[in-house]
Design a protein around this motif. Structure first.
Motif, short mmCIF file in Angstrom:
data_model
loop_
_atom_site.label_atom_id
_atom_site.label_comp_id
_atom_site.label_asym_id
_atom_site.label_seq_id
_atom_site.Cartn_x
_atom_site.Cartn_y
_atom_site.Cartn_z
N ARG A 92 -3.05 3.63 -2.91
CA ARG A 92 -3.48 2.02 -3.59
C ARG A 92 -2.55 1.02 -3.37
NH1 ARG A 92 -3.60 4.61 -9.67
NH2 ARG A 92 -5.73 5.79 -9.43
N TYR A 93 -3.22 -0.15 -3.48
CA TYR A 93 -2.31 -1.33 -3.36
C TYR A 93 -1.74 -1.60 -4.75
CZ TYR A 93 -4.59 -2.89 1.36
OH TYR A 93 -4.69 -2.79 2.53
N GLU A 103 -8.54 1.94 -2.15
CA GLU A 103 -8.84 1.71 -0.67
C GLU A 103 -10.22 2.53 -0.59
OE1 GLU A 103 -6.31 0.31 2.85
OE2 GLU A 103 -6.04 2.31 2.46
N LEU A 109 0.73 -1.20 -0.05
CA LEU A 109 0.10 -0.02 0.12
C LEU A 109 0.87 1.07 -0.04
CD1 LEU A 109 -2.87 1.26 0.34
CD2 LEU A 109 -2.47 0.96 2.87
N SER A 124 -11.15 -0.61 4.68
CA SER A 124 -11.03 -0.75 3.15
C SER A 124 -11.82 -1.81 2.81
CB SER A 124 -9.65 -0.24 2.62
OG SER A 124 -8.93 -1.65 3.04
#
Length: 310
Positions: free
Chosen positions: A274-275, A166, A150, A248
């Motif tokens: 963001r992942y 997320e 992340l 999330s």
């Protein structure tokens, strides 16, 4: 045939010293190697005794390399890099089916693990090795093929795909929701037990109750309520009826489907990060790693919270 007897210092001491030299301190070196700062200091002293000279100056507010320590660190680093390269090459030859992936504990337990049965069905040729860690690892040095991280998305030298957004929602157990009919809007959360988690990735501007409520136009500090060291713990507390948590979408999908958790309100907030799916160029050349990454991306797309292609 002559026998070569090499006089080498302990490898553990070399590993600790290199990390301490790179971080310019024992504390962060210990965090990287998952040991205490005291253990790093012990290994460094062991190496100094073996070499017969100090490598660090000990000061009241930390340490700094001596001139000899700097020279030794500069010479040692490429040797350890080469050792890591040849060791990983040998390891891959012996574990050709193994793909090693790392992610935070909460993402592993709440998102990846429930899907591993589907991975086995789609790719029985892959033996997955999962490392759950709150610390970022060096993929090349630590022998990791894939990382799910992340963050903001700047990862030089790595192949990167945006995996998931997320989106944060307020969640609780169905029983808690049934027992609190007055909760119709975020402003109604005043006086309700709020469950907090401490960010595992340690990023600035992580979503918390104060930011989430502020996005709803609610002036509420969100300071009261129990705190947990991992997100999955706060979600377990919510599922057991202990209060309301924010989480999330990627971490609550299976719990929503199973009815263990419910979303209190329609309001959800996009988090600042963001992942991302990361791998080294060497790992990307491995067909099994590519197959695993394609599978993970497909799972994220099916989830509906996936981000746009990188």
């Amino acid at each position: 045939m002559s026998v070569i007897s090499r006089q080498l210092p302990p490898l553990s001491a070399l590993h600790a010293f290199e990390a301490a030299a790179r971080h310019q301190g024992f504390q962060r070196a210990g965090e990287e190697l998952h040991v205490s700062a005291g253990a790093i200091g012990h290994h460094v002293k062991q190496l100094e005794a073996w070499l017969g000279q100090p490598l660090f100056r000990r000061m009241a507010r930390g340490v700094s390399l001596t001139a000899a320590g700097q020279r030794y660190a500069d010479a040692l680093r490429p040797l350890l890099d080469k050792l890591a390269d040849v060791s990983q090459a040998a390891r891959r030859q012996s574990d050709e089916r193994v793909v090693t992936v790392t992610a935070t504990t909460s993402l592993v337990t709440r998102w990846l693990m429930p899907r591993l049965g589907r991975l086995r069905e789609c790719h029985p040729e892959i033996d997955l090795r999962v490392l759950a860690s709150t610390h970022s690892v060096d993929l090349q040095r630590d022998g990791v093929d894939v990382a799910i991280r992340l963050g903001p998305g700047h990862y030089p030298g790595l192949k990167v795909d945006v995996l998931m957004e997320e989106w944060f929602s307020a969640v609780c157990s169905p029983a808690f929701r049934a027992g609190a009919p007055q909760l119709r809007a975020p402003a109604d959360l005043r006086g309700v037990t709020l469950l907090h988690d401490e960010p595992e990735a340690r990023l600035p501007d992580e979503m918390n109750w104060a930011r989430w409520l502020h996005s709803c136009g609610v002036a509420h500090g969100g300071a009261s309520g129990p705190r947990f060291s991992h997100t999955y713990l706060s979600l377990e507390a919510a599922a057991s009826g202990q209060g309301v948590a924010i989480a999330s979408g990627p971490l609550i999908g299976f719990d929503l489907q199973a009815g263990r958790l419910v979303q209190l309100f329609a309001h959800r907030v996009l988090g600042p990060y963001r992942y991302h799916l990361l791998r080294t160029p060497q790992a990307q050349a491995n067909p099994l790693v590519r197959a695993f990454c394609d599978w993970v991306i497909a799972e994220a797309r099916a989830e509906g919270d996936a981000g746009p292609p990188a």
